[in-house]
Structure formats: C-alpha cells, structure tokens
Write a protein that holds these residues in place. Structure first.
Motif, mmCIF file in Angstrom:
data_model
loop_
_atom_site.group_PDB
_atom_site.id
_atom_site.type_symbol
_atom_site.label_atom_id
_atom_site.label_comp_id
_atom_site.label_asym_id
_atom_site.label_seq_id
_atom_site.Cartn_x
_atom_site.Cartn_y
_atom_site.Cartn_z
ATOM 1 N N THR A 171 0.824 -1.210 0.000
ATOM 2 C CA THR A 171 0.000 0.000 0.000
ATOM 3 C C THR A 171 0.859 1.262 0.000
ATOM 4 O OG1 THR A 171 -1.727 -1.179 1.220
ATOM 5 C CG2 THR A 171 -1.816 1.226 1.244
ATOM 6 N N PHE A 172 1.902 1.274 0.822
ATOM 7 C CA PHE A 172 2.775 2.438 0.952
ATOM 8 C C PHE A 172 3.516 2.706 -0.359
ATOM 9 C CE2 PHE A 172 6.423 4.925 2.286
ATOM 10 C CZ PHE A 172 5.922 5.738 3.291
ATOM 11 N N VAL A 173 4.036 1.649 -0.970
ATOM 12 C CA VAL A 173 4.784 1.798 -2.224
ATOM 13 C C VAL A 173 3.885 2.334 -3.332
ATOM 14 C CG1 VAL A 173 5.923 0.515 -4.085
ATOM 15 C CG2 VAL A 173 6.571 0.092 -1.707
ATOM 16 N N ALA A 174 2.694 1.774 -3.458
ATOM 17 C CA ALA A 174 1.766 2.227 -4.504
ATOM 18 C C ALA A 174 1.443 3.708 -4.346
ATOM 19 C CB ALA A 174 0.489 1.385 -4.463
ATOM 20 N N ALA A 175 1.245 4.138 -3.092
ATOM 21 C CA ALA A 175 0.931 5.546 -2.828
ATOM 22 C C ALA A 175 2.124 6.442 -3.132
ATOM 23 C CB ALA A 175 0.496 5.714 -1.377
ATOM 24 N N LYS A 176 3.324 6.012 -2.774
ATOM 25 C CA LYS A 176 4.520 6.813 -3.011
ATOM 26 C C LYS A 176 4.819 6.971 -4.501
ATOM 27 C CE LYS A 176 6.363 8.573 0.664
ATOM 28 N NZ LYS A 176 6.596 10.029 0.753
ATOM 29 N N VAL A 177 4.626 5.908 -5.256
ATOM 30 C CA VAL A 177 4.859 5.978 -6.700
ATOM 31 C C VAL A 177 3.921 6.998 -7.336
ATOM 32 C CG1 VAL A 177 4.667 4.676 -8.868
ATOM 33 C CG2 VAL A 177 5.839 3.664 -6.900
ATOM 34 N N LYS A 178 2.660 6.998 -6.915
ATOM 35 C CA LYS A 178 1.699 7.984 -7.426
ATOM 36 C C LYS A 178 2.065 9.387 -6.972
ATOM 37 C CE LYS A 178 -2.248 4.928 -8.114
ATOM 38 N NZ LYS A 178 -3.639 4.593 -7.750
ATOM 39 N N GLN A 179 2.579 9.485 -5.758
ATOM 40 C CA GLN A 179 3.009 10.784 -5.236
ATOM 41 C C GLN A 179 4.135 11.356 -6.095
ATOM 42 O OE1 GLN A 179 5.288 11.707 -1.260
ATOM 43 N NE2 GLN A 179 3.184 11.130 -0.741
ATOM 44 N N GLY A 180 4.963 10.474 -6.661
ATOM 45 C CA GLY A 180 6.056 10.913 -7.517
ATOM 46 C C GLY A 180 5.644 11.196 -8.947
ATOM 47 N N GLY A 181 4.360 11.024 -9.244
ATOM 48 C CA GLY A 181 3.874 11.373 -10.579
ATOM 49 C C GLY A 181 3.710 10.205 -11.528
ATOM 50 N N LYS A 182 3.862 8.979 -11.024
ATOM 51 C CA LYS A 182 3.671 7.787 -11.852
ATOM 52 C C LYS A 182 2.383 7.087 -11.430
ATOM 53 C CE LYS A 182 7.720 7.934 -14.006
ATOM 54 N NZ LYS A 182 7.881 8.020 -15.472
ATOM 55 N N GLN A 183 1.664 6.588 -12.409
ATOM 56 C CA GLN A 183 0.396 5.938 -12.096
ATOM 57 C C GLN A 183 0.579 4.528 -11.544
ATOM 58 O OE1 GLN A 183 -2.711 7.361 -11.956
ATOM 59 N NE2 GLN A 183 -1.315 9.120 -12.153
ATOM 60 N N SER A 184 1.657 3.869 -11.978
ATOM 61 C CA SER A 184 1.862 2.496 -11.541
ATOM 62 C C SER A 184 3.317 2.101 -11.731
ATOM 63 C CB SER A 184 0.944 1.541 -12.319
ATOM 64 O OG SER A 184 0.997 0.239 -11.763
ATOM 65 N N PHE A 185 3.608 0.840 -11.505
ATOM 66 C CA PHE A 185 4.958 0.296 -11.695
ATOM 67 C C PHE A 185 4.823 -1.167 -12.093
ATOM 68 C CE2 PHE A 185 3.664 -0.077 -7.305
ATOM 69 C CZ PHE A 185 4.004 -1.370 -6.940
ATOM 70 N N LYS A 186 5.867 -1.705 -12.708
ATOM 71 C CA LYS A 186 5.817 -3.089 -13.193
ATOM 72 C C LYS A 186 6.580 -4.066 -12.309
ATOM 73 C CE LYS A 186 5.294 -1.765 -18.057
ATOM 74 N NZ LYS A 186 5.914 -1.821 -19.414
ATOM 75 N N GLU A 187 7.499 -3.517 -11.511
ATOM 76 C CA GLU A 187 8.348 -4.384 -10.688
ATOM 77 C C GLU A 187 8.597 -3.721 -9.339
ATOM 78 O OE1 GLU A 187 13.052 -5.820 -10.574
ATOM 79 O OE2 GLU A 187 12.140 -5.310 -12.501
ATOM 80 N N LEU A 188 8.603 -4.528 -8.289
ATOM 81 C CA LEU A 188 8.972 -4.085 -6.954
ATOM 82 C C LEU A 188 10.185 -4.889 -6.523
ATOM 83 C CD1 LEU A 188 8.534 -2.687 -4.175
ATOM 84 C CD2 LEU A 188 6.926 -4.532 -3.616
#
Length: 341
Positions: A114-131
C-alpha cells in the motif's frame, strides 16, 4: 562457405566463444528527496535508461511499537522523470525477520504494498511493473523472509507485477544455507563485500579476490535470472585507536587530499588526521581509510562477471545516481564498463 562455418565452430569450441549479453544500463536513486537534477537526468538520457531503481524507504523494527516501521521514506520535490519506468525498492533490515510471526509478516506485506503504490503515485507515476526488496537475509531468517515474499507476491496491489530481490555474494556461494528466494529474478550486489569494520588497507566496497572466492565456481549455476549492480560511490571509513568509528559523510576527496588536514601513509589508502576536526566529529590521530573504485577496477569486475554469468538480457545498475559521484568517471569509462558485459 561450409568450411569457413566449420572453422568458426571449431575456433569457438577451442577458445570458448560466448554469446554477448544484451545490457540495459541504469542507476539506483538512493536519496531521501527526489529533485530533478540536470546532470543526473542527462545520464539517464545518455544511457537510454528504460528504468530507474528508486529507494522508497527503509524498514526496521521498532521495539517501542513492537512492529516493523518505515524509516526515512522518500519525499518528492519534483515529479519523477517522464519516459522512465520506476522500480520501487524497499530496504528491510534483516533483524526484522527475527521478530515477526506469520500474521505480522502478512500485515507487513500489506502495509509495504500500500505504501509503495501511494509513493509511486506521489512521484507522478500511475503504476509500476516491478517491486524490489533489498534484504541481506541469512540462514536464520530465510524461512521468515521467504514467507514474507510469498505474502507480498499474493497481495492484490502486486497483481500482474513482478517481484525481485537483491542478492549478496555469500547467498550465491552458500546456496544450501541461504536458499533460493521465491521470486522471478535477483539483483547481484557487487559491492560492500569486504569487512568494513576491520582495521587495515583493504577496500571494503569492491574486492576482486572476494568476487573470485564467492562467485567463480557458483555464479554460472545460480537458478534465478540475474541483473547486476556495480558501485560508483566512495566513502571515508574512520578508525579511532584502531577501532571502527563509523563512516564520515563530512570527508570528501578534496579534504582527504588537503595536506594540512591529512597525511597519507605512503601509497596506501590510510590517512592520519593531523589536527582536531570538530566539524566532522574527528580528533587528531584518527585514521581515515579512503575507499574509492577506479574505472579499471569496474572494468575488471565487469569482465569477470561476463565470463561467469549466463549470456542473457540483463540490467546493469550503477549505485548510485548522484551528480558528485557521476563525475568521477568519463563517458568513455562508463562505455568501457558496459561493453565488457
């Protein structure tokens, strides 16, 4: 034509010809505040980097709260670079997995997702493909850590995404003790391999002898797909009365070469402090071991890795993206390192 082809096959058999790997160069970003820096952005463009490994936070165990908690999560002064995929990275202190039971591990996996998904959006990206999870697990934390990874993979927010981990040299050599993490691929961390706390002239960042010892006979058969991380950082390791006293962030290359401050011991990497230096928390007589990595060292390591890794498409990540570190190497240096793969 048939004879020429036969000759080429014979030559390859005789000399061990090996298919070259396709390498995608990029960087780790390991600061606590993301700001657009023209120099750093230019390297992503020059390398045609498709991705950037972005440290999101550390996770450590808080004894007062009796749970794992975030430490120094990243902030964003500027949006993340357009056109570059972000691979969020979470560093977890190994000790955490001594403390958590199965229920707590599942809860931690949920909070991180949850935290990672929120931080990525905070940085201006809608999503990510790899963690990517960064943890130097050991034999005693292996089962707990691997269970956590399984919990994380199963989380709905990671549906359709891949999970990778970092891999240390000892985990490659001692695979019977370390086990194989339940993920798609791993990042082989080719730095911080020596004994940082031991007094002496050894370079704890990168040591080719250690790489030979831990990887030579083991790397080719490691079952996971492997990417590679190489160091471009330097640091000042401080000793007081021959005892490890920490890493000083106040000592730079310019200061270590200031003859009013330090006296080098011959051609070694040990320097004696000549005066009290309260601004850096140092005292006269303290010894600083200045550790840095030359382009030649990195090229040697790249050649070694190329010989011992499977010839497959991989990422080469330099640690880390910082304007002050990048300038230690020329464009030609970087190209030679990359070409050696």
């Amino acid at each position: 034509m048939h004879n020429i082809r036969g000759l080429l096959i014979f030559v390859c058999f005789l000399f061990g010809c090996k298919q070259k790997a396709v390498v995608h160069p990029t960087f780790y970003f390991w600061k606590t505040n993301y700001q657009n820096n023209a120099v750093e952005s230019s390297y992503l463009e020059r390398f045609k980097s498709k991705s950037l490994y972005l440290r999101i936070m550390d996770v450590d165990y808080n004894p007062d709260l009796q749970q794992a908690t975030p430490v120094s999560p990243i902030k964003f002064s500027d949006p993340l670079p357009h056109g570059v995929e972000v691979i969020p990275v979470v560093f977890i202190v190994n000790q955490v997995f001594h403390k958590l039971d199965a229920t707590q591990r599942a809860a931690l996996a949920g909070r991180i997702a949850t935290f990672v998904a929120a931080k990525v959006k905070q940085g201006g990206k809608q999503s990510f493909k790899e963690l990517q999870i960064d943890c130097d697990w050991t034999k005693t934390t292996r089962d707990s850590y691997f269970d956590f990874l399984q919990q994380l993979k199963a989380h709905p927010l990671l549906h359709g995404k891949s999970l990778s981990v970092t891999l240390r040299l000892h985990q490659v050599k001692n695979i019977s003790l370390s086990g194989i993490p339940p993920v798609e691929k791993a990042m082989l961390m080719c730095y911080n391999m020596g004994n940082l706390r031991k007094y002496g002239e050894q370079n704890s960042i990168l040591d080719q002898h250690e790489m030979d010892l831990y990887l030579q006979d083991y790397l080719q058969n490691y079952p996971l797909k492997l990417d590679v991380a190489l160091p471009i950082f330097d640091w000042a390791v401080v000793f007081r009365n021959r005892e490890y006293a920490g890493i000083s962030k106040r000592i730079s290359k310019m200061q270590i070469e200031d003859k009013h401050l330090f006296r080098q011991r011959g051609n070694s990497i040990l320097y004696d402090l000549l005066i009290n230096y309260p601004a850096a928390g140092l005292k006269r007589g303290d010894v600083v071991r200045w550790e840095e990595i030359s382009s030649a060292d990195l090229q040697q390591s790249a050649r070694f890795l190329s010989r011992n890794l499977k010839p497959e498409e991989r990422t080469l990540a330099f640690y880390h993206l910082d304007a002050n570190l990048l300038k230690h190497y020329t464009d030609e240096d970087y190209q030679k390192i990359i070409a050696n793969f």
